[in-house]
Design a protein around this motif. Structure first.
Motif, PDB file in Angstrom:
ATOM      1  N   LEU A  32     -40.152  11.948  74.865  1.00 61.40           N
ATOM      2  CA  LEU A  32     -39.333  10.857  74.301  1.00 61.40           C
ATOM      3  C   LEU A  32     -39.598   9.537  75.022  1.00 61.40           C
ATOM      4  O   LEU A  32     -39.636   8.470  74.390  1.00 61.40           O
ATOM      5  N   GLU A  33     -39.786   9.623  76.341  1.00 54.25           N
ATOM      6  CA  GLU A  33     -40.099   8.397  77.110  1.00 54.25           C
ATOM      7  C   GLU A  33     -41.456   7.833  76.699  1.00 54.25           C
ATOM      8  O   GLU A  33     -41.635   6.617  76.592  1.00 54.25           O
ATOM      9  N   ILE A  45     -42.908   8.240  73.757  1.00 53.52           N
ATOM     10  CA  ILE A  45     -42.738   7.666  72.405  1.00 53.52           C
ATOM     11  C   ILE A  45     -42.168   6.249  72.513  1.00 53.52           C
ATOM     12  O   ILE A  45     -42.670   5.317  71.871  1.00 53.52           O
ATOM     13  N   LYS A  46     -41.157   6.084  73.353  1.00 50.58           N
ATOM     14  CA  LYS A  46     -40.555   4.741  73.554  1.00 50.58           C
ATOM     15  C   LYS A  46     -41.590   3.745  74.054  1.00 50.58           C
ATOM     16  O   LYS A  46     -41.669   2.621  73.595  1.00 50.58           O
ATOM     17  N   LEU A  47     -42.381   4.188  75.043  1.00 54.12           N
ATOM     18  CA  LEU A  47     -43.426   3.319  75.609  1.00 54.12           C
ATOM     19  C   LEU A  47     -44.430   2.914  74.529  1.00 54.12           C
ATOM     20  O   LEU A  47     -44.743   1.718  74.380  1.00 54.12           O
ATOM     21  N   GLN A  61     -44.174   2.879  71.315  1.00 60.35           N
ATOM     22  CA  GLN A  61     -43.600   2.063  70.235  1.00 60.35           C
ATOM     23  C   GLN A  61     -43.294   0.645  70.697  1.00 60.35           C
ATOM     24  O   GLN A  61     -43.600  -0.319  70.001  1.00 60.35           O
ATOM     25  N   SER A  62     -42.712   0.513  71.900  1.00 57.69           N
ATOM     26  CA  SER A  62     -42.275  -0.823  72.342  1.00 57.69           C
ATOM     27  C   SER A  62     -43.415  -1.650  72.932  1.00 57.69           C
ATOM     28  O   SER A  62     -43.568  -2.823  72.622  1.00 57.69           O
ATOM     29  N   LYS A 117     -45.961   2.571  65.890  1.00 53.74           N
ATOM     30  CA  LYS A 117     -44.683   2.960  65.277  1.00 53.74           C
ATOM     31  C   LYS A 117     -44.645   4.450  64.973  1.00 53.74           C
ATOM     32  O   LYS A 117     -44.203   5.245  65.777  1.00 53.74           O
ATOM     33  N   GLU A 136     -45.140   9.443  67.670  1.00 56.12           N
ATOM     34  CA  GLU A 136     -44.661  10.825  67.556  1.00 56.12           C
ATOM     35  C   GLU A 136     -45.813  11.787  67.245  1.00 56.12           C
ATOM     36  O   GLU A 136     -45.859  12.905  67.765  1.00 56.12           O
TER      37      GLU A 136
END
Length: 248
Positions: free
Chosen positions: A29-30, A32-34, A36-37, A42, A46
């Motif tokens: 999850l971390e 994925i955040k990295l 994406q941001s 986008k 995942e």
């Protein structure tokens, strides 16, 4: 199963004493955040993590060829390239791998009730941690969850000639504790390694931790006992010992 009382308990580590799968998901999850941001990946973020998850599940390490860090960085590098195309991006792969790994290790903890259980059990029986896996990876997990002080001995499959379910690693564990296989109980979440191994080595009993109420395949090894949480173990051991004194 003999008439001796239980003298030693062998515990698996991953998904038995610590929630390795949950910690790994938090690491993903971390990442994925990295992605994406910071990199504007986008929906690709995942997909990349799912691909890495598959690669981890099929992982096969030959120590002479590659260290675990290089191998796992390669998983990320391949997954990014397969998803995004273009040239390989080793730098991004390393960033993803180390973020996943550090987050995962942060979440590998022994719950307070597990610590309390191990402390109490150790007053009655000898405890040994018996974990399969690559040496560096498993030693990092052991360090992260700080479980060394709860055990009389720790055996890592990657440091031995053979891993679970080979009987040799169980006999080695028995020798370390000065006990016979018929005095020991194996506790773990994996039928093919923990339970099959305990059966192969002729241990007194095998205890399968089945957290999700999974129905095993007909061909799977049959454990002596099934519990839904490792915390049910003290009561179970008491009942095994009671059976022994009744039959004696």
């Amino acid at each position: 199963m003999g008439l001796s009382r239980v003298r030693a308990v062998f515990f698996d580590l991953d998904n038995t004493l610590i929630d390795t799968a949950g910690a790994s998901r938090k690491g993903m999850l971390e990442v994925i955040k990295l992605l994406q941001s910071k990199y504007n990946y986008k929906e690709e973020a995942e997909i990349i993590c799912n691909k890495v998850q598959v690669k981890l599940s099929k992982e096969c390490l030959h120590p002479s060829n590659m260290c675990i860090t290089d191998l796992r960085t390669s998983h990320w590098e391949e997954a990014i390239q397969e998803t995004k195309g273009g040239a390989a991006n080793r730098k991004l792969a390393e960033e993803c791998y180390f973020l996943w790994k550090s987050t995962r290790l942060q979440h590998m903890t022994l719950a307070e009730e597990v610590k309390a259980m191990l402390t109490e059990l150790r007053k009655e029986v000898r405890l040994l941690l018996l974990t399969n896996g690559e040496r560096q990876t498993q030693r990092e997990k052991i360090e992260a969850c700080a479980c060394q002080s709860y055990f009389d001995a720790i055996v890592v499959g990657g440091e031995q000639k053979e891993e679970k379910p080979a009987p040799s690693i169980f006999y080695y564990s028995c020798d370390l504790l000065g006990v016979q296989p018929g005095d020991c109980v194996m506790v773990g979440d994996t039928l093919e390694t923990d339970i099959q191994g305990g059966l192969n080595a002729g241990l007194k009993a095998t205890v399968w931790i089945n957290k999700n109420g999974m129905v095993p395949l007909k061909s799977s090894p049959t454990p002596h006992y099934i519990v839904s949480s490792v915390l049910e173990l003290p009561a179970l051991l008491h009942s095994i010992d009671c059976k022994v004194s009744v039959s004696a």
